[in-house]
Design a protein around this motif. Structure first.
Motif, PDB file in Angstrom:
ATOM      1  N   PHE C 213      27.113  44.970 111.432  1.00  0.00           N
ATOM      2  CA  PHE C 213      27.396  46.385 111.199  1.00  0.00           C
ATOM      3  C   PHE C 213      26.822  47.246 112.323  1.00  0.00           C
ATOM      4  O   PHE C 213      27.528  48.033 112.954  1.00  0.00           O
ATOM      5  N   VAL C 214      25.519  47.074 112.551  1.00  0.00           N
ATOM      6  CA  VAL C 214      24.857  47.906 113.559  1.00  0.00           C
ATOM      7  C   VAL C 214      25.295  47.513 114.971  1.00  0.00           C
ATOM      8  O   VAL C 214      25.473  48.369 115.843  1.00  0.00           O
ATOM      9  N   SER C 216      28.244  46.396 115.795  1.00  0.00           N
ATOM     10  CA  SER C 216      29.557  47.035 115.989  1.00  0.00           C
ATOM     11  C   SER C 216      29.385  48.503 116.332  1.00  0.00           C
ATOM     12  O   SER C 216      30.087  49.042 117.176  1.00  0.00           O
ATOM     13  N   GLY C 217      28.458  49.145 115.627  1.00  0.00           N
ATOM     14  CA  GLY C 217      28.251  50.567 115.839  1.00  0.00           C
ATOM     15  C   GLY C 217      27.805  50.879 117.260  1.00  0.00           C
ATOM     16  O   GLY C 217      28.363  51.764 117.926  1.00  0.00           O
ATOM     17  N   PHE C 218      26.802  50.156 117.728  1.00  0.00           N
ATOM     18  CA  PHE C 218      26.332  50.412 119.092  1.00  0.00           C
ATOM     19  C   PHE C 218      27.343  49.948 120.123  1.00  0.00           C
ATOM     20  O   PHE C 218      27.349  50.440 121.254  1.00  0.00           O
ATOM     21  N   VAL C 220      30.706  50.394 119.735  1.00  0.00           N
ATOM     22  CA  VAL C 220      31.655  51.503 119.912  1.00  0.00           C
ATOM     23  C   VAL C 220      30.984  52.683 120.609  1.00  0.00           C
ATOM     24  O   VAL C 220      31.658  53.468 121.261  1.00  0.00           O
ATOM     25  N   LEU C 221      29.669  52.788 120.497  1.00  0.00           N
ATOM     26  CA  LEU C 221      28.960  53.840 121.227  1.00  0.00           C
ATOM     27  C   LEU C 221      28.720  53.463 122.678  1.00  0.00           C
ATOM     28  O   LEU C 221      28.246  54.282 123.467  1.00  0.00           O
ATOM     29  N   ARG C 222      29.005  52.215 123.010  1.00  0.00           N
ATOM     30  CA  ARG C 222      28.798  51.713 124.367  1.00  0.00           C
ATOM     31  C   ARG C 222      27.369  51.936 124.824  1.00  0.00           C
ATOM     32  O   ARG C 222      27.116  52.340 125.962  1.00  0.00           O
ATOM     33  N   LEU C 275      24.285  65.046 117.880  1.00  0.00           N
ATOM     34  CA  LEU C 275      23.995  63.969 116.937  1.00  0.00           C
ATOM     35  C   LEU C 275      23.504  62.676 117.560  1.00  0.00           C
ATOM     36  O   LEU C 275      22.636  62.022 117.022  1.00  0.00           O
ATOM     37  N   THR C 276      24.116  62.267 118.673  1.00  0.00           N
ATOM     38  CA  THR C 276      23.726  60.954 119.175  1.00  0.00           C
ATOM     39  C   THR C 276      23.149  60.998 120.581  1.00  0.00           C
ATOM     40  O   THR C 276      22.754  59.979 121.116  1.00  0.00           O
ATOM     41  N   PHE C 403      18.795  59.230 116.414  1.00  0.00           N
ATOM     42  CA  PHE C 403      20.060  59.905 116.122  1.00  0.00           C
ATOM     43  C   PHE C 403      19.826  61.097 115.210  1.00  0.00           C
ATOM     44  O   PHE C 403      18.959  61.068 114.341  1.00  0.00           O
ATOM     45  N   GLY C 404      20.634  62.113 115.440  1.00  0.00           N
ATOM     46  CA  GLY C 404      20.479  63.332 114.656  1.00  0.00           C
ATOM     47  C   GLY C 404      19.446  64.233 115.288  1.00  0.00           C
ATOM     48  O   GLY C 404      19.020  65.220 114.682  1.00  0.00           O
TER      49      GLY C 404
END
Lengths: 84, 231, 417
Positions: C213-214, C216-218, C220-222, C275-276, C403-404
């Motif tokens: 999950f994480v 994949s997230g990072f 897509v954030l490259r 946010l990021t 983040f945030g």
């Protein structure tokens, strides 16, 4: 048959969840990022994902992509030239 | 006597929404039915507020709820000086967390979706919109446990913030809750969001004994009954 | 907004005002990371400036931006599952529980009588995690059978409750989840529980898993470095994820019979920017740092070591360099990052990196920055590449950002004995 312009503007709106924006709101020569449409770095990434998914364009370098994304016009030119 | 007071309260749920001045207002029929079914996306910023917002459409529903509760406070934050906003503490408590956004990311792994897969993103959205740069906290309590009011009072008493915004937001799909948890553990499903603004104030007329489980209930009761003035 | 409103009287006579100023000390620690189980493994790696990052072949060919990370060794997972088969598919519990067991053993081995003297009702727990048992959600999504326990632990508050129950903790139990600053904020909350006299012994534990999950997230954030993170490096390309758990036992520093690390100050802030991505000038992080220093009554020049967040992304490390300059002026104290040691452990980072500070203080050693090869010329030049003995390592500033736009800082003091 939808023009690339209508299709691409529609996909941008959908991919980026732009509320209250219609294709006519996306002006050809205004900036996409920062000012103008006001997109940010998260949008840049999702734009790249959309281009990959829907136009087969693989972007390796985000910095180079930023130049192509300067305005809608430069983006459409980029898509025309690179689409698979 | 404590020198701090609740200056505003707001609440949103399927019942209605409002703040301590407008009181709890029922939803129009068209919206009410959707909200009863748990379709929180039926809440649009522009039907509630005249102010502008940036990128509401890409926010996950939990963040929308939290942001709307703070907007409903109608505290005039846009008139506050930067120095004042630098001293606003923000505390979020959520029992549900962001499991709804997590499920959405598994479905569509996009950058903007991933940004919302943290229970604290709502805190980030609140701070970005209102330029709050004070101390921060995000708690995941059990239902009824609370904690954000105590934390905020602590900041105020120790001089670490001059004002605090406490937000409780929850969003849990009933079916999802039932599939993941036993009945005694499930936070019931459903959604709501409440906020209070606490700041320096003397001469207040009423005192509420602080109980840790009170933020959503406190917010709702203050909205329903209003906050009485000293005069 | 003029009418006076409802005042709040505190609960039980406003406990937040009844603040006990006795310093809160780290009485023990427990850890499980890519380096293995227990503090010795971590200590060896800190002293040797080694990296526990490795490639994971199982992840290849799935389109992830990087397959390098800080993975808890297979043999450790095997032994944890053998010891506790009921939690075999609840890895977040296994790791957090392991760290807590290590901390309790450390407390006993150090000769402390806290476990004997503090009743369960006066023991507290603060859990720090960003995604808890995210594998349960992944499993449900892929329609795999997941135990009821694992599904429960998807909800961090329930994971915290179960950890408390497993460790004789009947006092306050809290769960903090605030992105990558969760650990430092949890430590702040733990210290407050003691200062507000709600508990006499508080275990603060941070845990996060290496999950698809994480990852994949990072991806897509490259934000990942395919070759593994290189904090503050001129050629840095991104971060590396890590998994693990770190736990500390906090208690009042009653009698300084032996040296200890005390928590003397803390601070947090929000960038209020994006946010990021951190705010470019580092002003948000600088705010948190200055708040921590002020609370500790510490002048910037009294800081002997700044332990940075140092993820290895282009933006974070540049921002931190600015924040350090803004707070310290010239010179910036020696600073380092441990993300190359065990990866970015998210909810566990604040705990594990504070434990690195503890190791550093015990050995009077300034830690290095594992995996740093060529320091970025634009960051302050007091960057610690290799470990070196400290003339006097007494005061440490620990930083994290997330983040945030969240930022947190902690002031730690070593002394006594």
């Amino acid at each position: 048959m939808q023009s690339l312009t209508d299709e691409l503007k529609g996909k941008i709106i959908q991919a980026l969840n732009l509320d209250k924006i219609t294709p006519t709101d996306i002006k050809d020569d205004e900036p996409l990022f920062g000012a103008g449409l006001g997109l940010d770095s998260l949008d840049a990434l999702d734009l790249v994902s959309m281009l990959e998914r829907d136009y087969g364009i693989l972007i390796q370098d985000m910095d180079a992509a930023r130049q192509a994304f300067a305005s809608y016009r430069t983006l459409e030119d980029f898509v025309q030239r690179n689409r698979v | 006597m404590s020198q701090f007071a609740i200056l505003a309260a707001s609440f949103i749920s399927a019942e209605g929404c409002g703040n301590d001045r407008t009181r709890l207002r029922r939803w129009p029929e068209t919206v009410a039915a959707a909200l009863q079914r748990g379709e929180v996306e039926a809440l649009s910023w522009s039907t509630l507020f005249r102010s502008e917002t940036s990128r509401f459409g890409r926010m996950d529903l939990l963040s929308r709820l939290g942001l709307m509760a703070v907007e409903l406070l109608d505290a005039g934050f846009e008139t506050w000086e930067p120095a004042q906003r630098d001293a606003v503490g923000v505390c979020v408590e959520t029992c549900s967390g962001c499991t709804a956004a997590d499920a959405q990311f598994l479905q569509t792994p996009l950058a903007a979706t991933f940004a919302y897969t943290l229970p604290s993103t709502v805190l980030g959205e609140i701070c970005i919109r209102h330029r709050f740069r004070g101390p921060i906290l995000c708690l995941l309590p059990k239902p009824g446990q609370g904690g954000s009011l105590e934390a905020a009072l602590g900041w105020l008493n120790r001089g670490e913030a001059d004002a605090c915004v406490c937000v409780a937001c929850d969003l849990m799909d009933k079916k999802f809750a039932a599939s993941m948890l036993s009945p005694q553990d499930a936070p019931g499903g459903g959604w709501q969001s409440g906020a209070v603004l606490i700041g320096r104030q003397t001469g207040a007329s009423r005192k509420y004994p602080l109980r840790p489980d009170w933020l959503p209930r406190l917010a709702r009761s203050l909205v329903a009954s209003g906050i009485r003035s000293a005069a | 907004m003029t009418a006076p409103k409802v005042a709040i009287a505190g609960c039980d006579g406003d406990s937040s005002r009844r603040l006990d100023a006795t310093p809160v000390a780290i009485a023990a620690s427990g850890e499980v990371t890519a380096l293995g189980l227990g503090r010795e493994r971590l200590e060896e790696a800190v002293l040797a400036n080694a990296s526990g990052l490795r490639d994971c072949p199982r992840l290849a060919g799935k389109g992830y931006q990087s397959t390098v990370g800080g993975f808890v060794p297979d043999e450790v997972w095997r032994s944890l599952r053998e010891r506790d088969p009921a939690h075999a598919d609840a890895p977040a519990f296994l790791l957090a529980d392991a760290a807590l067991r290590e901390a309790r053993a450390d407390l006993r081995n150090g000769g402390s009588s806290l476990l004997d003297n503090v009743p369960a009702s006066r023991r507290g727990l603060v859990l720090s995690t960003t995604k808890a048992e995210i594998t349960a959600l992944e499993g449900a999504f892929h329609q795999q059978p997941i135990s009821a326990t694992a599904r429960r632990h998807l909800f961090p508050a329930l994971l915290a409750a179960d950890l408390g129950a497993a460790h004789d903790i009947a006092g306050p139990v809290q769960c903090v989840s605030i992105a990558c600053v969760s650990g430092l904020i949890a430590l702040q909350q733990g210290a407050l529980l003691i200062q507000e006299d709600k508990a006499d012994l508080v275990f603060v534990v941070g845990v996060d898993l290496f999950s698809d999950f994480v990852l994949s997230g990072f991806t897509v954030l490259r934000s990942l470095d395919p070759g593994g993170c290189r904090p503050f490096d001129a050629e840095r390309k991104g971060l590396s994820l890590g998994e693990g758990a770190g736990a500390v036992a906090l208690a009042r520093r009653e009698t300084p019979a032996f040296p200890a690390l005390t928590v003397t100050g803390w601070g947090s802030s929000n960038d209020a920017n994006h946010l990021t991505g951190p705010s470019r000038d580092g002003s948000g992080l600088a705010l948190a740092m200055n708040r921590a220093l002020k609370k500790a009554g510490a002048a910037p020049r009294s800081i002997d070591l700044a332990h940075a967040h140092g993820t290895g992304t282009s933006y974070n490390d540049a921002m931190e360099g600015m924040a350090l300059r803004s707070v310290f002026g010239n010179p910036v104290p020696p600073y380092c990052s441990s993300k190359g040691l065990f990866g970015h452990t998210l909810g566990a980072a604040g705990l594990l990196e504070t434990i690195v500070c503890l190791i550093a203080a015990r050995h009077q050693l300034l830690p290095g920055t594992p995996r740093l090869q060529c320091p970025d010329p634009s960051v302050p030049d007091s960057l610690l590449q290799k470990p070196r003995p400290a003339e006097s390592l007494r005061r440490i500033l620990k930083l994290n950002a997330g983040f945030g736009g969240v930022n947190a800082a902690l002031v730690l003091e070593w002394g006594g004995g």
